[in-house]
Write a protein that holds these residues in place. Sequence first.
Motif, short mmCIF file in Angstrom:
data_model
loop_
_atom_site.label_atom_id
_atom_site.label_comp_id
_atom_site.label_asym_id
_atom_site.label_seq_id
_atom_site.Cartn_x
_atom_site.Cartn_y
_atom_site.Cartn_z
N GLU A 76 0.83 -1.21 0.00
CA GLU A 76 0.00 0.00 0.00
C GLU A 76 0.86 1.26 0.00
OE1 GLU A 76 -3.66 2.03 2.58
OE2 GLU A 76 -2.82 0.10 3.18
N LEU A 77 1.92 1.25 0.80
CA LEU A 77 2.81 2.41 0.86
C LEU A 77 3.53 2.63 -0.47
CD1 LEU A 77 4.41 1.99 4.40
CD2 LEU A 77 2.81 3.78 3.67
N CYS A 78 3.81 1.53 -1.15
CA CYS A 78 4.51 1.62 -2.43
C CYS A 78 3.57 1.92 -3.59
CB CYS A 78 5.26 0.31 -2.72
SG CYS A 78 6.60 -0.06 -1.56
N GLY A 79 2.26 1.85 -3.32
CA GLY A 79 1.29 2.12 -4.37
C GLY A 79 1.14 1.01 -5.37
N VAL A 80 1.34 -0.23 -4.92
CA VAL A 80 1.21 -1.39 -5.81
C VAL A 80 0.32 -2.42 -5.14
CG1 VAL A 80 3.48 -1.01 -6.85
CG2 VAL A 80 3.28 -2.49 -4.84
N SER A 81 -0.07 -3.44 -5.89
CA SER A 81 -0.89 -4.49 -5.31
C SER A 81 -0.06 -5.39 -4.42
CB SER A 81 -1.53 -5.33 -6.42
OG SER A 81 -0.55 -6.10 -7.09
N GLY A 82 -0.74 -6.09 -3.49
CA GLY A 82 -0.03 -7.02 -2.63
C GLY A 82 0.65 -8.11 -3.43
N ARG A 83 -0.03 -8.58 -4.48
CA ARG A 83 0.55 -9.63 -5.32
C ARG A 83 1.82 -9.14 -6.01
NH1 ARG A 83 -2.68 -12.73 -10.26
NH2 ARG A 83 -0.94 -14.10 -10.89
N TRP A 84 1.77 -7.90 -6.53
CA TRP A 84 2.94 -7.35 -7.20
C TRP A 84 4.10 -7.19 -6.22
CZ3 TRP A 84 6.46 -3.51 -6.98
CH2 TRP A 84 7.15 -3.20 -8.16
N TYR A 85 3.80 -6.67 -5.02
CA TYR A 85 4.87 -6.45 -4.06
C TYR A 85 5.51 -7.78 -3.64
CZ TYR A 85 7.60 -5.32 -0.03
OH TYR A 85 8.65 -5.23 0.83
N ARG A 86 4.67 -8.80 -3.40
CA ARG A 86 5.23 -10.09 -2.99
C ARG A 86 6.12 -10.68 -4.09
NH1 ARG A 86 0.39 -10.16 -0.04
NH2 ARG A 86 -0.87 -10.79 -1.84
N ALA A 87 5.75 -10.45 -5.35
CA ALA A 87 6.61 -10.90 -6.45
C ALA A 87 7.95 -10.17 -6.42
CB ALA A 87 5.91 -10.69 -7.80
N LEU A 88 7.91 -8.86 -6.16
CA LEU A 88 9.15 -8.09 -6.06
C LEU A 88 10.01 -8.60 -4.93
CD1 LEU A 88 10.85 -5.56 -6.84
CD2 LEU A 88 9.55 -4.31 -5.10
N GLU A 89 9.41 -8.81 -3.75
CA GLU A 89 10.19 -9.25 -2.60
C GLU A 89 10.76 -10.65 -2.82
OE1 GLU A 89 9.07 -9.99 1.96
OE2 GLU A 89 9.01 -7.86 1.38
N ASN A 90 10.11 -11.43 -3.65
CA ASN A 90 10.62 -12.77 -3.97
C ASN A 90 11.58 -12.77 -5.15
OD1 ASN A 90 9.22 -14.12 -1.92
ND2 ASN A 90 7.37 -14.27 -3.16
N GLY A 91 11.85 -11.57 -5.68
CA GLY A 91 12.81 -11.46 -6.77
C GLY A 91 12.28 -11.89 -8.12
N ASN A 92 10.95 -11.84 -8.32
CA ASN A 92 10.35 -12.34 -9.56
C ASN A 92 9.63 -11.27 -10.36
OD1 ASN A 92 11.12 -15.01 -8.85
ND2 ASN A 92 9.31 -15.18 -7.53
N SER A 93 10.04 -10.02 -10.21
CA SER A 93 9.22 -8.96 -10.81
C SER A 93 9.85 -8.26 -12.00
CB SER A 93 8.90 -7.91 -9.73
OG SER A 93 10.12 -7.37 -9.24
N GLY A 94 11.03 -8.67 -12.45
CA GLY A 94 11.62 -8.07 -13.63
C GLY A 94 12.19 -6.68 -13.39
N ARG A 95 12.26 -5.86 -14.43
CA ARG A 95 12.85 -4.52 -14.36
C ARG A 95 11.78 -3.46 -14.14
NH1 ARG A 95 17.96 -5.99 -13.40
NH2 ARG A 95 18.82 -7.27 -15.05
N HIS A 96 12.20 -2.33 -13.55
CA HIS A 96 11.24 -1.28 -13.23
C HIS A 96 11.85 0.10 -13.43
CE1 HIS A 96 8.70 -4.42 -11.75
NE2 HIS A 96 9.65 -4.83 -10.93
#
Length: 240
Positions: A22-42
């Motif tokens: 929520e603080l990052c302005g993204v969905s929970g699913r998206w954030y969990r993918a980022l934290e797991n290292g599976n979100s690609g480039r940004h």
Amino acid sequence: MITHVLRAARERNGLSTDQAAELCGVSGRWYRALENGNSGRHSNALLTKIRSALDLSEEEWLVLYRLVGAQDLPEEIMAPKSNTPVPPRIRTFVEGVEPWGAYLCDYRWDVLAHNRAITRLFPWVKEGVNVMEWALTNPDALTSLIRWETDWALPMMAQLRLHDAQWKDDPRMQAVTRSILSTAAGRRLWNSPNLPSLSYPAAETTRHLVGSDTRLYAVSFVPLMPLQLPWYRFMAVMPA
């Protein structure tokens, strides 16, 4: 590495994954993918927002940016030339730094140049040994590097994991990683929950080692980057 950095920052701030999202302005699913290292480039804008939301330190921010924002880094840093020779004047500078020990290595930790003073601390540099492989796999490192795991191995493993991810298509870089992971200690350290987020030696940190003359030395590593060769690292080893 991303998982370690983001999880540590989130837990330090007492946030759940959904609160961090929520603080990052993204969905929970998206954030969990980022934290797991599976979100690609940004984009830089999104990464800057994440940095602010999680109150990332400079070291944590560097790790995150290099791993998921690296498409915005200069091309020469992302794709260094494998066999770039060391310019003669840079080699002369490294060899002439006295009385401190000094060496120049590439991002794979292969030593490219060194002075005589460093051989009092690390005699193996004369043999062209890779710095990371020696420190993490050679039995002599366990006895000559004081507080081997906490002061040396864990910080160096954090650096290795970052470079392994950043240069995943470099055969020599991957060979160094495989060499280290071929040992039980290397595999254990790779998966350690205690890896620091610092991606380079901190000049203010004091480490202790036994030199080739069997004397105990207290030293600080001062890392510098030659602007002409941004994928190389000049390392001065100074008395602490």
